[in-house]
Write an enzyme that holds these catalytic residues in place. Sequence first.
Site, short mmCIF file in Angstrom:
data_model
loop_
_atom_site.label_atom_id
_atom_site.label_comp_id
_atom_site.label_asym_id
_atom_site.label_seq_id
_atom_site.Cartn_x
_atom_site.Cartn_y
_atom_site.Cartn_z
N LYS A 1 19.81 43.93 -11.49
CA LYS A 1 19.40 45.13 -10.84
C LYS A 1 19.33 46.34 -11.87
O LYS A 1 20.11 46.73 -12.24
CB LYS A 1 20.08 45.37 -9.95
CG LYS A 1 19.29 46.57 -9.00
CD LYS A 1 20.09 47.39 -8.06
CE LYS A 1 20.52 48.79 -8.75
NZ LYS A 1 19.21 49.86 -8.78
N GLY B 1 27.68 52.55 -14.60
CA GLY B 1 27.32 53.61 -13.88
C GLY B 1 28.54 54.50 -13.91
O GLY B 1 29.43 54.69 -14.48
N SER B 2 28.30 55.46 -12.66
CA SER B 2 29.52 56.45 -12.30
C SER B 2 30.63 55.88 -11.77
O SER B 2 30.75 54.70 -11.40
CB SER B 2 28.62 57.33 -11.32
OG SER B 2 28.46 56.81 -10.05
N THR B 3 31.81 56.69 -12.19
CA THR B 3 33.07 56.07 -11.68
C THR B 3 32.95 55.94 -10.27
O THR B 3 33.75 54.92 -9.70
CB THR B 3 34.20 57.13 -12.30
OG1 THR B 3 33.98 57.07 -13.48
CG2 THR B 3 35.48 56.67 -11.77
N GLY C 1 31.35 53.01 -8.94
CA GLY C 1 32.04 51.67 -9.62
C GLY C 1 33.41 51.51 -8.72
O GLY C 1 33.83 50.39 -8.53
N CYS D 1 27.59 57.59 -21.67
CA CYS D 1 28.95 57.44 -21.47
C CYS D 1 29.89 57.67 -22.45
O CYS D 1 31.34 58.04 -22.44
CB CYS D 1 29.23 56.29 -20.64
SG CYS D 1 28.59 54.96 -21.57
N GLU E 1 32.51 65.07 -16.59
CA GLU E 1 31.53 64.42 -17.24
C GLU E 1 30.03 65.18 -16.89
O GLU E 1 29.80 64.98 -15.82
CB GLU E 1 31.39 62.88 -16.95
CG GLU E 1 30.05 62.26 -17.80
CD GLU E 1 30.07 60.82 -17.55
OE1 GLU E 1 29.97 60.25 -16.38
OE2 GLU E 1 30.13 60.14 -18.49
P1 NAP Z 1 25.20 55.37 -10.51
O1 NAP Z 1 24.74 55.80 -9.25
O2 NAP Z 1 26.60 54.75 -10.66
O3 NAP Z 1 24.27 54.08 -10.48
C1 NAP Z 1 24.42 53.12 -11.50
C2 NAP Z 1 24.01 51.73 -11.06
O4 NAP Z 1 24.44 51.35 -9.72
C3 NAP Z 1 22.45 51.78 -10.75
O5 NAP Z 1 21.54 50.72 -10.82
C4 NAP Z 1 22.38 52.19 -9.18
O6 NAP Z 1 21.28 51.81 -8.58
C5 NAP Z 1 23.48 51.26 -8.84
N1 NAP Z 1 24.14 51.72 -7.60
C6 NAP Z 1 24.13 52.87 -6.90
N2 NAP Z 1 24.77 52.64 -5.71
C7 NAP Z 1 25.34 51.40 -5.67
C8 NAP Z 1 25.91 50.77 -4.76
N3 NAP Z 1 26.45 51.20 -3.60
N4 NAP Z 1 26.47 49.45 -4.87
C9 NAP Z 1 25.91 48.86 -6.01
N5 NAP Z 1 25.08 49.37 -6.72
C10 NAP Z 1 24.86 50.86 -6.63
O7 NAP Z 1 25.01 55.90 -11.85
P2 NAP Z 1 23.77 56.81 -12.70
O8 NAP Z 1 23.61 58.05 -11.75
O9 NAP Z 1 22.44 55.73 -12.57
O10 NAP Z 1 24.30 56.97 -14.10
C11 NAP Z 1 24.95 57.72 -14.45
C12 NAP Z 1 26.48 57.52 -14.71
O11 NAP Z 1 26.93 56.31 -15.19
C13 NAP Z 1 27.32 58.43 -15.58
O12 NAP Z 1 28.11 58.96 -14.72
C14 NAP Z 1 27.71 57.91 -16.83
O13 NAP Z 1 28.93 58.12 -17.16
C15 NAP Z 1 27.90 56.29 -16.34
N6 NAP Z 1 27.66 55.16 -17.32
C16 NAP Z 1 28.68 54.76 -18.00
C17 NAP Z 1 28.52 53.88 -18.97
C18 NAP Z 1 29.76 53.00 -19.60
O14 NAP Z 1 29.14 52.13 -20.40
N7 NAP Z 1 30.78 53.13 -19.45
C19 NAP Z 1 27.09 53.73 -19.40
C20 NAP Z 1 26.03 54.23 -18.83
C21 NAP Z 1 26.43 55.10 -17.66
P3 NAP Z 1 19.80 53.19 -8.53
O15 NAP Z 1 19.28 53.08 -9.63
O16 NAP Z 1 19.09 52.34 -7.17
O17 NAP Z 1 20.88 54.29 -8.10
#
Ligand code: NAP
Length: 451
Positions: free
Chosen positions: A154, A207-209, A212, A263, A355
């Site tokens: 996804k 994604g976000s903590t 996660g 990240c 962050e």
């Molecule tokens: P996010 O809201 O956590 O989304 C990440 C992914 O998860 C997206 O594909 C999102 O779909 C999906 N998602 C959202 N809600 C979900 C749920 N309830 N169940 C399953 N999947 C779900 O994060 P973001 O706003 O896209 O990205 C920014 C964050 O990601 C930052 O905080 C960053 O630190 C973190 N990040 C970490 C790393 C790492 O390698 N550690 C790398 C990249 C990013 P949608 O697109 O439909 O919302």
Amino acid sequence: MTAFTVVNPATEQPLTDVELASVEQTDALIERAHEAFPAWRAVAPGERAALLRRFAGVVDAHIEELAEIEVRNAGHTWGNATWEAGNVRDCLNYYSAAPERLFGRQIPVPGGVDITFHEPLGVVGVIAPWNFPMPIMAWGMAPALAAGNTVVLKPAELTPLTAMRIGELALEAGLPEGVLTVVPGKGSVVGQRFVTHPLVRKVCFTGSTSVGKGVMAGCAEQVKRCTLELGGKSANVVFADADLAAAAAAAPYAVFDNAGQDCCARSRILVERPAYDEFLGLLEPAVKGMAVLDPSDKGSQMGPLISQAQKDVVQGYVDEVDVAFTGPAPDGPGFWVPPTVVLADSTEQRIWREEVFGPVVAVLPFDDEADAVAMANDTDYGLSGSIFTGDVGKALRVARGVQAGNLSVNSHSAVRYWTPFGGYKQSGLGRELGPDAPNAFTEEKNVFIAH
Ligand code: NAP
Ligand code: MG
């Protein structure tokens, strides 16, 4: 069926509409991936290797096209987008060696022979974020496929286009239907279904903590394997004995690359007190000299943020602090925030602790080596970090002292597919990449044969 309008973040112009999968459609695609699994795991190792190499070759023939899509969809610079598409090819090539090397062990035991097997899990679900759509797709997909799993992926709602194209390229390369399936859709629908569907045997989430933690809790219901790559607040520690000019020249790219939506961004700079003024004097022209341009301009070194919502979040952090200096940013449409340097007042400020996920860096001085390590570790996160010093002993002591998964000395190394990547503390769980990644997509089975 609902559709999502994908927007170019540098111009705010719509690019295309993408249909979002429903729960029912997601279920059907997961079931198809499950049906494709027995045949895929039965493909002879050398043949699976050849298919992955062919996939890498087809990606290689489309680097420019994929980069061009990412420049428009995610606002990535040409240099970054080209590297990212190349990273997909490289991950596929690297893990194409794995099917023929998925070794078990023969373990000495009394009374018989003991051997182990690495067996694939089944369907693996990869949930990717919008900040690095192509690499993060590859880091999950390539070792999972190599180990004999089928994959449902996804992409983030905001950035589905490169993943959809790579899904087509997989078929063009000869991967059977259902082996790699890209499922565009909402996190709360498709992503959540990967977590709850019993046929998905592992979830790789980046994604976000906060999201996660929900994924991990959901996986617990079925004792489903999961890997989490989450947020970070990484430290760039600059000692007074470092090559200060080199440290200051490198520091902007360690945090402002990808407009800070990384990240691994070194979003806290810690400078040893005697070097503090000199370092800031060198940092200022480096930041002011950055080429922040529409990423379709090949000279651009930093593009826009991904969305108005992300810009609002970042602006909220900037509005509550005093800004020391900024780099440039274009006027007019696009979700632009200039590279921004903040001299923090205390380690309790939000700008020091949270962050930002935007082009904002906070700077504080430190007194000595112990102080530097304590400050670097004073965070819930632990993903990456950098240490600049001329003393190799000090570099090693500090690298061992900082609680983070990925440290670099006198450099800000990007994620390398040859080496393990992942976080300490609330930055994540498990490791991706490196030589051991395929094993993380297997169950280790032990078989004892009595003499
Ligand atoms: P996010 O809201 O956590 O989304 C990440 C992914 O998860 C997206 O594909 C999102 O779909 C999906 N998602 C959202 N809600 C979900 C749920 N309830 N169940 C399953 N999947 C779900 O994060 P973001 O706003 O896209 O990205 C920014 C964050 O990601 C930052 O905080 C960053 O630190 C973190 N990040 C970490 C790393 C790492 O390698 N550690 C790398 C990249 C990013 P949608 O697109 O439909 O919302
Ligand atoms: Mg989100």
